[in-house]
Structure formats: C-alpha cells, structure tokens
Design an enzyme around this catalytic site. Structure first.
Site, PDB file in Angstrom:
ATOM      1  N   HIS A 238      -0.883  -0.666  -3.118  1.00  0.00           N
ATOM      2  CA  HIS A 238      -0.064  -0.265  -4.267  1.00  0.00           C
ATOM      3  C   HIS A 238       0.166  -1.472  -5.182  1.00  0.00           C
ATOM      4  CE1 HIS A 238       3.510   1.958  -6.082  1.00  0.00           C
ATOM      5  NE2 HIS A 238       3.659   0.725  -6.527  1.00  0.00           N
ATOM      6  N   GLU A 239       0.603  -2.581  -4.603  1.00  0.00           N
ATOM      7  CA  GLU A 239       0.901  -3.773  -5.403  1.00  0.00           C
ATOM      8  C   GLU A 239      -0.375  -4.423  -5.937  1.00  0.00           C
ATOM      9  OE1 GLU A 239       3.826  -3.978  -6.411  1.00  0.00           O
ATOM     10  OE2 GLU A 239       4.716  -2.662  -4.916  1.00  0.00           O
TER      11      GLU A 239
ATOM     12  N   HIS B  23      -1.610  -2.796  -9.073  1.00  0.00           N
ATOM     13  CA  HIS B  23      -0.940  -3.268 -10.296  1.00  0.00           C
ATOM     14  C   HIS B  23      -1.636  -4.527 -10.830  1.00  0.00           C
ATOM     15  CE1 HIS B  23       2.422  -0.498 -10.381  1.00  0.00           C
ATOM     16  NE2 HIS B  23       2.767  -0.806  -9.138  1.00  0.00           N
TER      17      HIS B  23
END
Length: 161
Positions: free
Chosen positions: A72-73, A76
């Site tokens: 998820h990170e 980004h």
C-alpha cells in the site's frame, strides 16, 4: 524487530521490482523507518521518498501487515515517481495495487489498535459516534480547532461522560 525489518525490506524490494518490470523503468528505493504511532499502519512521505511503518501493528499483525500495508505504502511512492502528484488513493494508485501488486486497493486497515492508542475521547456528530485520539482532542480544546464529519458534514462535539 530486526527479523521483521528484514521481511519488510524484502517485501518493499519485491514491490519495487514488480513496478520496474511493469513500467519498464527503474525507481528510487524509498527509505524505511518505524516511526508511526497511533492508529495509522503506515505513511508514505512522497517528496522525501520515505515510508514509515507502525512497529506495534507490524508486530501484532505481521503476515497481513507485510502482505497488504507494505505494498500500500510502496504504491504511493511508485505513483508519485511515475505520475507526479496525484490523488492519494486515486486511479493511478489503484492501478498499481490491482494490476501490478495483484492486491485489492484497500484504503484503511482493519487491525485492532487497542495497543497503539492510549486514550480515546468520544465525540458525536449528526450521524454517528467518533473516537478521537488525545492529540485531536487537545487541538479542539487548546486551539479551538473544529473537526467535521465526512459523512454528514456536522461538527464533532464532545460527549460528556
């Protein structure tokens, strides 16, 4: 924690490699640290090319954390390096999560945060109850800051116990 940090690093590298293969270009590996507290599992600092993780949630939810939160990170970071400034959980980020990492683009984790949040304050709006951290409660009390419910648009008000 050292073994977990190695597992996180391995997963970050794996995600970076998947993105490099997909986009046919190299990406700059982000710095990794474990300085997130409270309810957040992780945070990506795009301009600094850094991802931060919550060590308590990592230890308590190791498998799911490494499987879902780490990508998820990283997604980004990849979205920022590939497309520049975009909506945090917009189409570019969702594409990376689904088509590159093969994961659902879930915005929030479902981990129990009992051990990461020391004290919660109960507030209400027009449609629901909200539990605010001591930091947000103090901003309301000291700085006269107002928090607004995203659902109904009502101002959060403290429930006196």
């Amino acid at each position: 924690m050292r073994i977990l940090a190695i597992q996180v690093l391995r997963r970050v590298k794996e995600c970076m490699q998947l993105a490099e293969t997909y986009f046919q270009r190299s990406f700059v590996m982000p710095d990794i640290n474990y300085r997130v507290r409270g309810q957040k599992a992780g945070v990506a600092y795009l301009a600094q090319n850094e991802v931060r993780f919550n060590p308590i949630l990592l230890q308590e939810n190791t498998q799911d954390f490494i499987y879902q939160v780490v990508p998820h990170e990283v997604a980004h970071i990849i979205a920022y390096q590939q497309f520049g400034r975009v909506k945090p959980h917009g189409a570019e980020w969702q594409n990376i999560m689904q088509n590159i990492f093969g994961l659902p683009p879930e915005v929030r984790h479902q981990f129990d945060t009992t051990n990461t949040v020391k004290q919660l304050f109960t507030y209400h709006c027009g449609c629901q109850i909200h539990h605010l951290t001591v930091r947000r409660h103090n901003k309301i009390v000291r700085d006269r800051m107002r928090y607004i419910c995203k659902k109904c648009g009502g101002t959060l008000r403290k429930i006196n116990e």
